[in-house]
Scaffold this motif. Structure first.
Motif, short mmCIF file in Angstrom:
data_model
loop_
_atom_site.label_atom_id
_atom_site.label_comp_id
_atom_site.label_asym_id
_atom_site.label_seq_id
_atom_site.Cartn_x
_atom_site.Cartn_y
_atom_site.Cartn_z
N SER A 365 19.24 -29.33 36.45
CA SER A 365 19.30 -28.50 37.66
C SER A 365 18.26 -28.93 38.68
CB SER A 365 19.06 -27.02 37.30
OG SER A 365 20.06 -26.56 36.42
N LYS A 366 18.68 -28.94 39.93
CA LYS A 366 17.73 -29.20 41.02
C LYS A 366 16.90 -27.96 41.29
CE LYS A 366 17.40 -30.76 45.84
NZ LYS A 366 16.28 -31.67 45.56
N ALA A 367 17.50 -26.78 41.09
CA ALA A 367 16.81 -25.51 41.27
C ALA A 367 17.57 -24.44 40.50
CB ALA A 367 16.71 -25.14 42.75
N VAL A 368 16.87 -23.34 40.23
CA VAL A 368 17.47 -22.19 39.57
C VAL A 368 17.32 -20.98 40.49
CG1 VAL A 368 17.33 -20.62 37.59
CG2 VAL A 368 16.99 -23.08 37.26
N VAL A 369 18.41 -20.23 40.66
CA VAL A 369 18.38 -19.04 41.50
C VAL A 369 18.21 -17.81 40.62
CG1 VAL A 369 19.67 -17.63 43.14
CG2 VAL A 369 19.80 -20.12 43.27
N VAL A 370 17.22 -16.98 40.92
CA VAL A 370 16.97 -15.76 40.17
C VAL A 370 16.82 -14.59 41.14
CG1 VAL A 370 15.86 -16.98 38.26
CG2 VAL A 370 14.46 -16.09 40.12
N ALA A 371 16.99 -13.38 40.58
CA ALA A 371 16.82 -12.17 41.38
C ALA A 371 15.56 -11.42 40.97
CB ALA A 371 18.04 -11.26 41.24
N VAL A 376 14.26 -16.83 31.86
CA VAL A 376 14.71 -18.17 32.21
C VAL A 376 13.97 -18.69 33.45
CG1 VAL A 376 16.64 -17.58 33.76
CG2 VAL A 376 16.79 -19.61 32.31
N GLY A 377 13.50 -17.80 34.30
CA GLY A 377 12.70 -18.22 35.44
C GLY A 377 11.40 -18.86 34.99
N LEU A 378 10.73 -18.23 34.02
CA LEU A 378 9.51 -18.81 33.48
C LEU A 378 9.79 -20.13 32.79
CD1 LEU A 378 7.44 -15.89 31.88
CD2 LEU A 378 6.93 -17.18 33.95
N GLU A 379 10.91 -20.19 32.06
CA GLU A 379 11.25 -21.41 31.35
C GLU A 379 11.49 -22.56 32.34
OE1 GLU A 379 14.41 -22.91 27.88
OE2 GLU A 379 14.33 -20.80 28.48
N ALA A 380 12.14 -22.24 33.45
CA ALA A 380 12.38 -23.27 34.47
C ALA A 380 11.06 -23.79 35.04
CB ALA A 380 13.25 -22.69 35.59
N LEU A 381 10.16 -22.87 35.37
CA LEU A 381 8.87 -23.28 35.91
C LEU A 381 8.09 -24.12 34.90
CD1 LEU A 381 7.74 -20.00 37.72
CD2 LEU A 381 8.51 -22.12 38.79
N LEU A 387 12.25 -22.60 41.49
CA LEU A 387 13.03 -21.37 41.54
C LEU A 387 13.29 -20.98 42.98
CD1 LEU A 387 11.31 -19.06 38.88
CD2 LEU A 387 13.29 -20.55 38.58
N VAL A 388 14.48 -20.45 43.21
CA VAL A 388 14.83 -19.84 44.49
C VAL A 388 15.18 -18.39 44.19
CG1 VAL A 388 16.37 -19.85 46.47
CG2 VAL A 388 15.67 -22.02 45.43
N THR A 389 14.58 -17.45 44.89
CA THR A 389 14.81 -16.06 44.58
C THR A 389 15.24 -15.25 45.79
OG1 THR A 389 13.78 -14.03 43.74
CG2 THR A 389 12.34 -15.60 44.85
N VAL A 390 16.20 -14.36 45.56
CA VAL A 390 16.62 -13.44 46.61
C VAL A 390 15.88 -12.11 46.50
CG1 VAL A 390 18.92 -14.42 46.93
CG2 VAL A 390 18.57 -12.69 45.16
N GLY A 391 15.07 -11.97 45.45
CA GLY A 391 14.28 -10.76 45.28
C GLY A 391 12.81 -11.06 45.44
N LYS A 392 11.97 -10.20 44.83
CA LYS A 392 10.52 -10.39 44.88
C LYS A 392 9.95 -10.30 43.46
CE LYS A 392 8.06 -10.40 48.03
NZ LYS A 392 7.40 -11.58 48.67
N PRO A 393 10.37 -11.19 42.57
CA PRO A 393 9.86 -11.15 41.20
C PRO A 393 8.37 -11.47 41.14
CG PRO A 393 11.07 -13.18 41.56
CD PRO A 393 11.27 -12.34 42.79
#
Length: 479
Positions: A365-371, A376-381, A387-393
């Protein structure tokens, strides 16, 4: 009560033993008030130095709602203004919960409350306002922001009526579980933000981060919690003897049987839309979250229907990109097959089975989108994937997390995203520094009983409340 800080605990029956052990570790540090729900243990009454107030029973609450004089509701606009919180917003979680569960269940357990949310808002606000005034409550601790009372306390915290509230969350990083105390609708960690911002990080934490990042490049770093979740991916659920015994009563419940059969049907019909072929395009990955579940529905309700997020990404996508979608193991069967069918109509969307290895997806993956702040966000980092996020994690303090307002905005930034290795190390070192070692995850029941974990949470509450009391961490109303 003494001059020590006062903590309000909102009890929940399944967490009673956990909360009792936490409270026993705090009694010398704080005044404790328990708002005891109807079915909770009576052991709270016999705890030395602990004050207990009984919450309304289900019957009492129904009667209060039905008998409330309509003239009282005229106070709601002023209460909404005082809290900065609209009446129906206190019930976001359970309103959406009913919407999602109606897909596979005929239960009407939340119907009365959902239909009377304005009255419920009034009743709960008055109840909590009286408790805060009576006991001079400084802090609150509860399971998650899902109940009407929890949303009200969150608003009271923002307005300075309470100093802070805490929720326990787990961060799965480097094959370990770390406990963090969260606050706010977005489950953020003020202590983590302080440590990261001030770079108040020990050499030990940097060493841990460096070793875990290096190890992640070599092998799968799933924690015990991740492994438990992965066991839920079969079309027909597989249970051990202990799990079967715990579900024995549901075998004779027609509604539970119906719900289970619908989920199995959804799983079976969904498989025709799954593919194991990732292809050779540039990939943007989306890992579906469990619905219904308070995390997503409370934090980012506008994308609780996650297919909307994926659809918006797909119809605005750039040339040469593919969107990979993987269902959450626990959520598999909750969504109807029609959702996957509609997503599969997009030629640039590939739906992967829930058994597909997460690590393999991330590495392609070039990037992972999370809300929200997902595992999985931590695993990606950890693997060096932005990470690209539409929320404020909570992990958006890291420079490798890129916030967007709308799903389609990803295409404005995707080609310019670069991964900052130095900040990756700083973020994970801060995460280790500002979180707490947590026992291995065995099962949901073991987690709820919290026998090994209670001392960890007691100590975390002591530490972080002391940080607020000393002024190191500012209360939300002072930010």
């Amino acid at each position: 009560m003494s001059n020590k800080p006062t903590i309000l605990f909102l009890s929940r029956m399944r967490l009673d033993s956990f909360y009792i052990d936490i409270i026993n570790g705090l009694k010398d540090f704080a005044n404790i008030l328990v708002l005891r729900e109807e079915c909770s243990t009576e052991k709270f009454y016999h705890m030395d130095g602990v004050v207990v107030e009984d919450d309304y029973s289900k019957k009492e609450l129904f009667e209060l709602v039905d008998s409330l004089d309509d003239s009282k509701l005229s106070e709601l606009p002023e209460i909404e203004k005082k809290l900065g919180l609209n009446s129906h917003a206190v019930n976001i979680n359970y309103m959406l919960y009913e919407v999602f569960t109606s897909r596979y269940s005929s239960s009407l357990s939340n119907r009365h409350n959902n239909a009377n949310v304005e009255r419920l808002f009034y009743i709960r606000y008055k109840q909590l306002d009286n408790l805060i005034e009576k006991y001079h409550i400084d802090y609150c601790f509860f399971e998650v922001v899902d109940l009407v009372s929890c949303f009200i306390i969150e608003a009271m915290t923002r307005k300075g009526l309470v100093k802070q509230f805490f929720v326990q969350a787990l961060a799965s990083a480097g094959a370990e579980l770390r406990a963090r105390l969260t606050s706010g609708l977005n489950a953020r960690s003020p202590w983590l933000e302080h440590v990261y911002r001030e770079q108040d990080i020990s050499l030990q934490s940097y060493d841990w981060a460096q070793s875990k990042i290096a190890e992640a490049t070599m092998r799968d770093m799933a924690s015990s919690y991740d492994k438990v979740l992965r066991s839920n991916c079969h079309i027909i659920p597989r249970y051990n003897i202990k799990q079967l015994c715990s579900k024995f009563e549901s075998f004779f419940d027609p509604a539970a049987i119906r719900s289970a059969l619908i989920k199995i049907k959804n799983r079976y019909l969904s498989t025709k839309y799954f593919s194991d072929e990732i292809g050779d395009k540039k990939n943007i990955s989306v890992f579906l979250q469990v619905v219904p579940e308070a995390g997503l529905m409370s934090e980012l309700p506008e994308y609780a229907h996650q297919e909307i997020l994926i659809e918006q990404m797909a119809i605005y996508a750039k040339y040469g990109y593919n969107i990979l979608v993987k269902e959450h193991p626990v959520g598999f069967g909750n969504n109807p097959a029609s959702m996957y069918k509609e997503l599969s109509l997009h030629p640039n969307v590939t739906i992967l089975p829930p058994t597909y290895p997460t690590r393999e997806i991330l590495l392609q993956s070039k990037a992972v989108v999370v809300a929200t702040g997902t595992t999985v966000g931590l695993e990606a980092l950890m693997l060096g994937v932005p990470l690209v996020t539409v929320g404020k994690p909570y992990f958006d303090i890291c420079k490798n997390v890129f916030n967007i307002e709308r799903p389609k905005d990803i295409w404005d930034i995707i080609d310019d995203i670069e991964f900052d290795k130095e900040d990756q190390l700083r973020f994970f070192a801060a995460l280790y520094e500002a979180t707490y070692a947590y026992p291995q995850y065995v099962s949901d029941r073991h987690f709820e009983e919290g026998k090994d974990a209670a001392p960890v949470i007691s100590e975390a509450l002591r530490k972080e409340i002391s940080l607020y009391e000393s002024g190191v961490l500012p209360c939300p109303a002072n930010i």
